[in-house]
Design an enzyme around this catalytic site. Sequence first.
Site, short mmCIF file in Angstrom:
data_model
loop_
_atom_site.label_atom_id
_atom_site.label_comp_id
_atom_site.label_asym_id
_atom_site.label_seq_id
_atom_site.Cartn_x
_atom_site.Cartn_y
_atom_site.Cartn_z
N SER A 312 0.81 -1.22 0.00
CA SER A 312 0.00 0.00 0.00
C SER A 312 0.84 1.26 0.00
O SER A 312 0.34 2.34 -0.31
CB SER A 312 -0.90 0.01 1.23
OG SER A 312 -1.73 -1.12 1.19
N HIS A 351 -12.13 -2.48 4.58
CA HIS A 351 -13.24 -1.75 5.20
C HIS A 351 -14.18 -1.28 4.12
O HIS A 351 -13.81 -1.13 2.96
CB HIS A 351 -12.72 -0.56 6.01
CG HIS A 351 -11.31 -0.20 5.66
ND1 HIS A 351 -10.95 0.21 4.40
CD2 HIS A 351 -10.16 -0.29 6.38
CE1 HIS A 351 -9.64 0.42 4.38
NE2 HIS A 351 -9.11 0.11 5.55
N CYS A 366 -7.59 2.72 0.95
CA CYS A 366 -8.72 2.02 0.35
C CYS A 366 -8.29 1.30 -0.92
O CYS A 366 -7.93 1.93 -1.91
CB CYS A 366 -9.84 3.02 0.02
SG CYS A 366 -11.24 2.24 -0.81
#
Lengths: 711, 419
Positions: A312, A351, A366
């Site tokens: 990420s 999430h 995200c």
Amino acid sequence: MNSFFERRFVILGIFIFIALVLLSRLFYIQVIDKSYFLSASNNVLRKKIIYPARGVILDRHGKILVQNEPVYDLMVIPNEVEAFDTLEFCRLIGLDKAGFDKRFLKAKNYSPYRASIFEKQISAITFASFQESLQEFKGFYVQNRSVRRYPDSLAGHFLGYIGEVNDAEIEKSGGFYRPSDYIGKTGVEKAYEELLRGQRGVENLMVDAFNRPKGHFADGKYDTLAVAGESLVSSLDIRIQQLGEKLMQNKVGSIVAIEPATGEILAFVSSPGYDPNLLVGRQRGKNMSGLFKNPYTPLLIRPIQAYYPPGSSFKPMDALVALQEGLIQPNTTFHCPGGYRAGNHWVRCEHVDGTTDLTKAIKMSCNTYFCYVFDKLMNRNGPKNIRYAFNDWRKHINSFGWGERLNIDLPNEKRGLVPEDERYDRIFGKNRWRSSTIISLAIGQGELLATPLQLANAECIIANRGYYYTPHLIKSIGNRNIVKPEFQVKHQVGVDSRYFEPVIEGMQQVIESGTAVASRIPDVTFCGKTGTVQTRGKNHSVFVGFAPRENPKIAIAVVVENAGYGASWAAPIASFVVEKYLKDSITRRPSGIDVKRYMSANLLPMLPGMKPQDKRTKLLDSLKVLKKDSIKNKEKIISLKKAIYLTYAKKDTARKAGIAKPLAGNDSLKNKTPARPLAKPLKPAADGGRSRKDTSKVKPKVTTGRPIQGK
Amino acid sequence: MKDQRSLLFNVDWVIILIYLALCIIGWFNIHAAVYDPANPSIWDMDTNYGKQFVFLLGAVILGSLILLMDSKFFNSIAPIFYGFTLLLLILVLIVGRNVGGNQAWIPIGSFRLQPSEFAKFSTCLLLAKYLGTNNLKLNDSKTLIISSIILLIPMGLIMLQPDTGSALTFTSIVFVLYREGLSGYFLVIGVLFIALFVLSLMFNKFLVIAALLIIGALAIYFNKRNRNLITVIASGVIISIAFIFCVDFAYKNVLQSHQRNRIDVILGKIDDPRGQGYNLNQSKIAIGSGGLWGKGYLQGTQTKYDFVPEQSTDFIFCTVGEEWGFIGSLVVIGLYLTLLIRIVNVAERQRASFSRIYGYGVASILFFHFFINIGMTIGLVPVIGIPLPFLSYGGSSLWSFTILLFILLRLDSNRMGFI
């Protein structure tokens, strides 16, 4: 008068004859035969090489990282040796009789008339007691030289080590080096060898019949002075280097910190490390093979040689490329339902973020958002023209310094990997791949690989809003404030500075209220991005960042292998280093995390054949962990080392065939290698990942095209 | 007063100048040989050159005293001198100090007396007295035998020390005997024996004997008419063969091992520059590296750094050769040759047989030392430990050579008178 008067002439004749005989003989040996000049020189002249002090290396504040310590080489000229007390001799230098005989024979075989080294690097203390008796040991004498000494036992990988020249190096130097000279083998010692080594001097000494020195030949007319090597001021900051090494002990990974405004490297930690003093002196060979055998490969210079998928931590770069290409705006939103459908598989987001803009996407890491961004990047000209879009994207990533060597001033830097379109052609067949096929690149997984140095450099680019200087280790040479010109070139990456602010805002949010909120440093605007890199075995914990937001002073990348979430290990470690650098102290965090806990944590991955108690915790000594078992489990370790080697070296070959082939002769790897990329359903998100799934984990190892959830 | 002036007028100044020149060359070379840059003073009394200066002063005083003595004194004192010397030579065997394997020194306080040095001139004096007083010629065997006894007694006593080098010095008196009528055959026979000695050591002795027998047989064959000659040749061959066996025996049983080694080194039978041949090899390196012009005063490395053994005594010529080169060697050898020729001329101008015979004795002894000493440093003769007159360090040798020479000068200054 006497009757034998004439006999005087016979007698005088004999006198004159003999005088002439003497004179002709003298004429022959003094004037005609020149060989006696040489013999006389050989008798009295001893050429003594004066080794210059090797240049010292300092940290950026002038603290000594490496200096010199005198040692003494015991030399012997076998033919000049006379009967002496061998036992006493052996006792003084700590040898046994067999060792003595072996060395003496070796010296004799080399040359009975010329000096050769009998025993290397006798310490000053041993020498002191030996010197008193030196007169009794004819044919032996000492030559002083110096060895490296590291007062703080720091930065072994950064500084590198020196060792005796080998034949290839002698040849390459054009005869500059001579056998048993020392040369930098790795690190700064190698990169700056020509500055550090200085210039050898020669003394033409005269000795008497008892080999006692009697002054200089021709009053030193033919002597040359040794010129000490240049001292180098490195960019390293000893404070954060020390802190970094402590934080990384009993962990596998790296810390690289760079000053964004100059490209100077502030910290360069490779763990497991080793005490550089181990590679000095008489125990060097033993220690070296110990390090070499160690399954955690302490000699690997991880910051420039280990490959990691960025995970990420790649997302800010993704966003920057998309912004520059005009495909998204800072306020562009995508909907995150908790995952992204890419063709027939599902990239899970940890999430459900709902409607997400750029800043929030970075803050929350995200996956869905960046999959959309990547999809836009790849399909901007329609799905059929993905090749061109991909190559544009690739060019952008290359300009960030990935996939190529940054040309740091260290030898053996690795390039990392930014895959080419041909690679996907090979894997999936020509034109048989789509954005959904390579969607794992969106979240920094898949084929994309970078070194920790490249990770840190990317943060410099973000901190500088669009450019970087080549990272380098040496600030200045000697008293002259020389910076190599190539380190003063500003490398623009082709992203407008205005696009950086929204990304940086998101990165600040990561620390303020996002994934790495626990690592918030009071009074410092710290911007960063966590990464949890899916790998075989437990996730790698990654964190990249810089601080402060305005006028950044430090950019940092931390990788802790097989440690878990980026937020749990890498981010706090990075925050401690940053805080130490900016504030010279570490305050208690509002989140309550404590630096001591991170120093003492033992995150060494279990290796095949290891028992839990073998992972012993020792200060700066993680390399000794497996010492006993390394012999017992020699075979397993060798196979493990082989596996690591093959993983790196043969990856391409394996891919060529379209599958990652099980590596022959290696059980531990056989079962673990995925049979076919993308053949498996998407893996569920790492389940908190603390529980160890198996014990046969392999170190920095990249899975091929295995879409895994990043965070 | 008249006497004094005539003395100064009559004394042979050429010899004195050469003598002083050699002494001063010796002193400087001793300084160079033991020169220590840390302690450069030439006057340091703890060093060889400092002491040699004292010996030089002593020698000058000694020489002056001899010149002031009555010349008849030496003639009359000769037997007493000789007897006294023999006593000392016996005494040294009893109370002498053993230095380097030779019991040759009698310690007197801090000074060591070497009786063998004084035996040289006392023997010369007695021989001169014996032959000169009676105006004897050495063409009868009785004279020859008595002369030989005079020589052999001190020689034998010196051999007992055992100081072979000094003992061999007495063989040089053969020149005196030759001058006084000894048959020239003795010289020829002497040279032949030396040649035979060398040959029998260099080659297998049976080979040499075989060669001798063949030569003898051929000689007899070509002279078969002449019976006398045949007898001479036959006895010569027999004596030669006997001599070869004697040499072989002496070489193996009488000579000490170091003497054997020295001979072997010079004959090239041992090539061991680091062991047996070390002295000779280093000595040759020193002299050879001097080149034509030498390395310069105090610049010699071989001698200064102790590579050459006995560098201020027996091997003093190495310093000359190294620091002054071939030119310096030429000067020193020239000085010796001039001195020898001058002594022979001085001897020949004497009216008294005593003085003449003594003069030849001086020349013979100096010649022997000169030849053997320089010869051994350049590898022409085996290493024999005898000093180089006037150059080598050492009080006993300097003073004994001074006495030897100055007695001749004193006798010469009175040459017009009769003794």
